[in-house]
Design an enzyme around this catalytic site. Structure first.
Site, PDB file in Angstrom:
ATOM      1  CG  HIS A  88      -0.218  -0.265   2.512  1.00 18.29           C
ATOM      2  ND1 HIS A  88       0.104  -1.549   2.902  1.00 18.29           N
ATOM      3  CD2 HIS A  88       0.264   0.552   3.465  1.00 18.29           C
ATOM      4  CE1 HIS A  88       0.738  -1.508   4.063  1.00 18.29           C
ATOM      5  NE2 HIS A  88       0.864  -0.237   4.425  1.00 18.29           N
ATOM      6  CG  HIS A 117       1.018   4.985   4.352  1.00 17.40           C
ATOM      7  ND1 HIS A 117       0.157   4.844   5.422  1.00 17.40           N
ATOM      8  CD2 HIS A 117       1.817   3.891   4.362  1.00 17.40           C
ATOM      9  CE1 HIS A 117       0.442   3.695   6.048  1.00 17.40           C
ATOM     10  NE2 HIS A 117       1.441   3.105   5.429  1.00 17.40           N
TER      11      HIS A 117
HETATM   12  P1  5GP Z   1       1.975  -0.052   7.326  1.00 21.91           P
HETATM   13  O1  5GP Z   1       2.410   0.124   8.753  1.00 21.91           O
HETATM   14  O2  5GP Z   1       1.922  -1.525   6.948  1.00 21.91           O
HETATM   15  O3  5GP Z   1       2.728   0.793   6.348  1.00 21.91           O
HETATM   16  O4  5GP Z   1       0.517   0.529   7.276  1.00 21.91           O
HETATM   17  C1  5GP Z   1      -0.614  -0.202   7.538  1.00 21.91           C
HETATM   18  C2  5GP Z   1      -1.708   0.808   7.770  1.00 21.91           C
HETATM   19  O5  5GP Z   1      -2.935   0.143   7.655  1.00 21.91           O
HETATM   20  C3  5GP Z   1      -1.669   1.449   9.158  1.00 21.91           C
HETATM   21  O6  5GP Z   1      -1.487   2.864   9.001  1.00 21.91           O
HETATM   22  C4  5GP Z   1      -3.011   1.091   9.765  1.00 21.91           C
HETATM   23  O7  5GP Z   1      -3.610   2.153  10.465  1.00 21.91           O
HETATM   24  C5  5GP Z   1      -3.838   0.713   8.553  1.00 21.91           C
HETATM   25  N1  5GP Z   1      -4.848  -0.309   8.811  1.00 21.91           N
HETATM   26  C6  5GP Z   1      -4.660  -1.511   9.429  1.00 21.91           C
HETATM   27  N2  5GP Z   1      -5.814  -2.214   9.451  1.00 21.91           N
HETATM   28  C7  5GP Z   1      -6.730  -1.435   8.818  1.00 21.91           C
HETATM   29  C8  5GP Z   1      -8.123  -1.605   8.527  1.00 21.91           C
HETATM   30  O8  5GP Z   1      -8.750  -2.629   8.838  1.00 21.91           O
HETATM   31  N3  5GP Z   1      -8.753  -0.592   7.877  1.00 21.91           N
HETATM   32  C9  5GP Z   1      -8.088   0.540   7.515  1.00 21.91           C
HETATM   33  N4  5GP Z   1      -8.797   1.477   6.878  1.00 21.91           N
HETATM   34  N5  5GP Z   1      -6.798   0.742   7.767  1.00 21.91           N
HETATM   35  C10 5GP Z   1      -6.114  -0.236   8.416  1.00 21.91           C
END
Ligand code: 5GP
Ligand code: ZN
Length: 144
Positions: free
Chosen positions: A101, A103
């Site tokens: 993903h 951001h």
């Molecule tokens: P990472 O830390 O892997 O770069 O980001 C994962 C992101 O996914 C985090 O910012 C977290 O808040 C978001 N996230 C995790 N679970 C969910 C979910 O069920 N729904 C949404 N909308 N965001 C999620």
């Protein structure tokens, strides 16, 4: 990982709720639940890929294509002072959801901004000989 259990695959399939910002044939964008700043959006390929290493080139192209449009919409809606794009790959870089993903994080001045990057510059420490060696080391592996 079994994609059946992937939280973002579940969001794409509509098995979990999400606040949709944008969707096309191959991409889904929705608000991050944690809203590091207001408007914090995640852009994902509908196809499961764990991280940047796994991402096929055509899927990468499709994933990035709508990002300028989404960023412009956030900019118009919120008038942030700037926008950061961030992509964490592997736990060592802070990845917590193992479906790639991007951001999109609008930036604001003051307390409403919960985003911080520590960026220690080492300007002047590397000359072009050293930079050339590093570039060569990486380039050698480009077509493996
Ligand atoms: P990472 O830390 O892997 O770069 O980001 C994962 C992101 O996914 C985090 O910012 C977290 O808040 C978001 N996230 C995790 N679970 C969910 C979910 O069920 N729904 C949404 N909308 N965001 C999620
Ligand atoms: Zn997935």
């Amino acid at each position: 990982m079994n994609h059946d259990d992937c939280v973002f695959c579940k969001i794409v399939r509509g098995e979990l709720p999400s606040a949709k910002v944008y969707e096309d044939e191959s991409v889904y964008a929705f608000l991050d639940i944690s809203q590091v700043t207001e408007g914090h959006t995640l852009v994902i390929p509908k196809m499961h890929a764990t991280d940047i290493y796994e991402l096929p080139e055509d899927v990468a192209g499709n994933l990035f294509r709508p990002i300028p449009k989404i960023a412009r919409a956030i900019k118009r809606a919120y008038r942030p002072i700037g926008i950061n794009l961030l992509n964490n790959n592997e736990a060592g870089a802070g990845q917590t959801v193992f479906h790639i993903h991007i951001h999109i994080i609008p930036r604001y001045s003051g307390i409403s901004d919960g985003f911080n990057v520590k960026w220690v510059r080492r300007d002047g420490e590397y000359d072009y000989d050293r930079l050339g060696q590093i570039a060569e080391r990486i380039a050698k592996h480009m077509n493996e």
